[in-house]
Design a protein around this motif. Structure first.
Motif, PDB file in Angstrom:
ATOM      1  N   UNK A  18       0.831  -1.209   0.000  1.00 48.98           N
ATOM      2  CA  UNK A  18       0.000   0.000   0.000  1.00 48.98           C
ATOM      3  C   UNK A  18       0.863   1.256   0.000  1.00 48.98           C
ATOM      4  N   UNK A  19       1.956   1.240   0.759  1.00 50.51           N
ATOM      5  CA  UNK A  19       2.852   2.399   0.772  1.00 50.51           C
ATOM      6  C   UNK A  19       3.408   2.677  -0.623  1.00 50.51           C
ATOM      7  N   UNK A  20       3.792   1.622  -1.342  1.00 51.78           N
ATOM      8  CA  UNK A  20       4.313   1.810  -2.697  1.00 51.78           C
ATOM      9  C   UNK A  20       3.235   2.363  -3.620  1.00 51.78           C
ATOM     10  N   UNK A  21       2.021   1.817  -3.527  1.00 49.25           N
ATOM     11  CA  UNK A  21       0.929   2.296  -4.378  1.00 49.25           C
ATOM     12  C   UNK A  21       0.570   3.736  -4.042  1.00 49.25           C
ATOM     13  N   UNK A  22       0.499   4.029  -2.747  1.00 48.56           N
ATOM     14  CA  UNK A  22       0.125   5.392  -2.344  1.00 48.56           C
ATOM     15  C   UNK A  22       1.200   6.400  -2.742  1.00 48.56           C
ATOM     16  N   UNK A  73       7.666   4.599 -11.349  1.00 46.13           N
ATOM     17  CA  UNK A  73       7.710   3.282 -10.711  1.00 46.13           C
ATOM     18  C   UNK A  73       9.094   2.654 -10.790  1.00 46.13           C
ATOM     19  N   UNK A  74       9.807   2.887 -11.900  1.00 46.12           N
ATOM     20  CA  UNK A  74      11.124   2.266 -12.046  1.00 46.12           C
ATOM     21  C   UNK A  74      12.171   2.887 -11.129  1.00 46.12           C
ATOM     22  N   UNK A  90       2.933  -1.883 -11.093  1.00 42.82           N
ATOM     23  CA  UNK A  90       3.811  -2.400 -12.141  1.00 42.82           C
ATOM     24  C   UNK A  90       5.015  -1.480 -12.333  1.00 42.82           C
ATOM     25  N   UNK A  91       6.178  -2.078 -12.469  1.00 42.60           N
ATOM     26  CA  UNK A  91       7.401  -1.311 -12.673  1.00 42.60           C
ATOM     27  C   UNK A  91       8.226  -1.116 -11.430  1.00 42.60           C
TER      28      UNK A  91
END
Length: 436
Positions: free
Chosen positions: A285-289, A308-309, A331-332
């Motif tokens: 969730x932290x990455x998505x947020x 994202x990369x 993704x990425x």
């Protein structure tokens, strides 16, 4: 440009010049490099310097990815130097390497390039040709038995690596060799220096990767006797968000990391299985947020969006990596273990602390190099996800590794390094929202 920047650059350049000056006078030269100190830059520059003498050069890396990276950088920095790449028969040439080097499974297949690059494992089967010069990249990741297999191939060598990272990996129990000066499971540099104590050892003094918020923390925790400093000043790097937050614990953690460079997203104290579902979900969730809020990185390189990369998630175990990937990471985003993240660089990292939720503190989880890798991949910010109670766990499991005769003591030990990092993170703690 600030007053301190030229001095920092001059200090780093002076070390590089001293390294190059020492090469003709010694059979071996060792260079210790902290995270992001320009190790690859030094290897590429030294390779060009040695190639310019007209003598052939071999470069030894530890993985195929490292070999490919060196080929790409050498081709860019020294376009007039012919390159060769020794590979396995099933090697698939990446697009970025195509046209930059002659490629073959045997030395005669390459023609006569000035520089040949290959892994240590491949060099062991390269034949009996002798080279006047060799450069060993990531030398602290190389086991001494691998160095022994190829030591007869070269006359002089430059060894470059990071002493604070993970020790060489082996599935073999090495107790039978503990204490021997030629212990095959020690790093190549450790055995080299025990048998050649007079070799010069240089240390790169500046990390160009770690920001001013991170370099002192990593230096104190993992390099207490060979410290380094950041190549940038406080405030010179920062993160901003183009999209507003929703005042959740996730948003507060990301905002704390953007401001201070660090955040500890702390879950309630609890013993869990290794693939702790709540911690795994928090990481995802932290990455998505983070990406939903459209972060922008501001640095000495200018301003650019954090895509994202440029984001990585790190964990200690492969099953944790698999669980995080299955939790819906955007993704990425790179998700990998500390071993595979070694040597890589990102703008923002999110890590699952190796000791989170554990009942004990094993040697594997206390390995200082593992936490060092996880906390030193970022240029701007690092978010640590962990359950409360790790300091108490460390107090209940003090470092108690057996002491063996003739085995050099490694500093710092994992217990001390973990305590130092956690003490710093305590000021940047954000408690997770309670489960409903």
């Amino acid at each position: 440009m600030t007053v301190t920047e030229p001095a920092t650059a001059r200090d780093a350049a002076a070390v590089v010049e001293a390294v190059l000056a020492d090469l003709p006078d010694h059979r071996g030269v060792v260079v210790d490099s902290p995270p992001g100190a320009g190790k690859s830059t030094l290897v590429v520059r030294a390779a060009g310097h040695l190639a310019a003498t007209g003598e052939p050069l071999m470069i030894i890396a530890q993985t195929n990815e490292q070999v490919d990276d060196l080929i790409v950088r050498m081709a860019a920095e020294h376009p007039g130097v012919p390159l060769g790449r020794l590979s396995a028969a099933d090697y698939s040439v990446p697009r970025r390497v195509m046209g930059k080097a002659s490629i073959g499974t045997k030395l005669p297949d390459l023609g006569d390039p000035a520089v040949v690059v290959a892994t240590a494992d491949k060099w062991a089967w390269a034949g009996d040709r002798t080279w006047p010069w060799a450069i060993v990249d990531e030398a602290y990741q190389m086991r001494s038995d691998k160095l022994l297999r190829i030591a007869g191939l070269f006359d002089r060598a430059l060894f470059v690596g990071d002493p604070g990272q993970l020790d060489p990996f082996s599935i073999v129990d090495g107790d039978r060799w503990a204490g021997l000066s030629w212990d095959p499971l020690q790093s190549a540099v450790a055995v080299l220096l025990r048998h050649n104590p007079g070799l010069p050892v240089h240390r790169l003094p500046v990390s160009w990767r770690l920001p001013a918020s991170a370099a002192p923390v990593v230096s104190e925790a993992f390099y207490p006797y060979t410290g380094f400093r950041a190549g940038t000043l406080p405030g010179e790097r920062r993160l901003s968000f183009a999209a507003g937050g929703m005042r959740t614990a996730y948003d507060r953690a990301l905002e704390e990391a953007a401001v201070s460079g660090w955040a500890l997203y702390e879950l309630p104290n609890r013993h869990t299985v290794r693939t702790d579902a709540e911690a795994v979900q928090a990481v995802a969730v932290l990455a998505a947020r983070l990406l939903q809020r459209a972060p922008v990185a501001h640095s000495e390189r200018g301003e650019h969006p954090v895509t994202a990369d440029r984001v990585a998630i790190g964990a200690a175990h492969r099953d944790q990596v698999a669980a995080i990937q299955a939790a819906g990471v955007p993704e990425g985003v790179t998700v990998d273990t500390a071993n595979r993240l070694q040597g890589r660089e990102y703008d923002v990292t999110i890590i699952l602390h190796p000791l989170s939720g554990r009942r004990d503190a094993t040697a594997f989880h206390l390995e200082s190099g593992r936490l060092c890798v996880l906390t030193s991949r970022h240029r701007h910010a690092c978010v640590v996800v962990a359950r409360a109670g790790i300091p108490e766990l460390l107090d209940a499991h003090p470092s108690a590794e057996p002491v063996r005769l003739n085995v050099p003591v490694k500093f710092p030990d994992g217990w001390e390094a973990n305590q130092a990092v956690l003490a710093h993170l305590a000021a940047h703690r954000v408690e997770a929202a309670p489960l409903r």
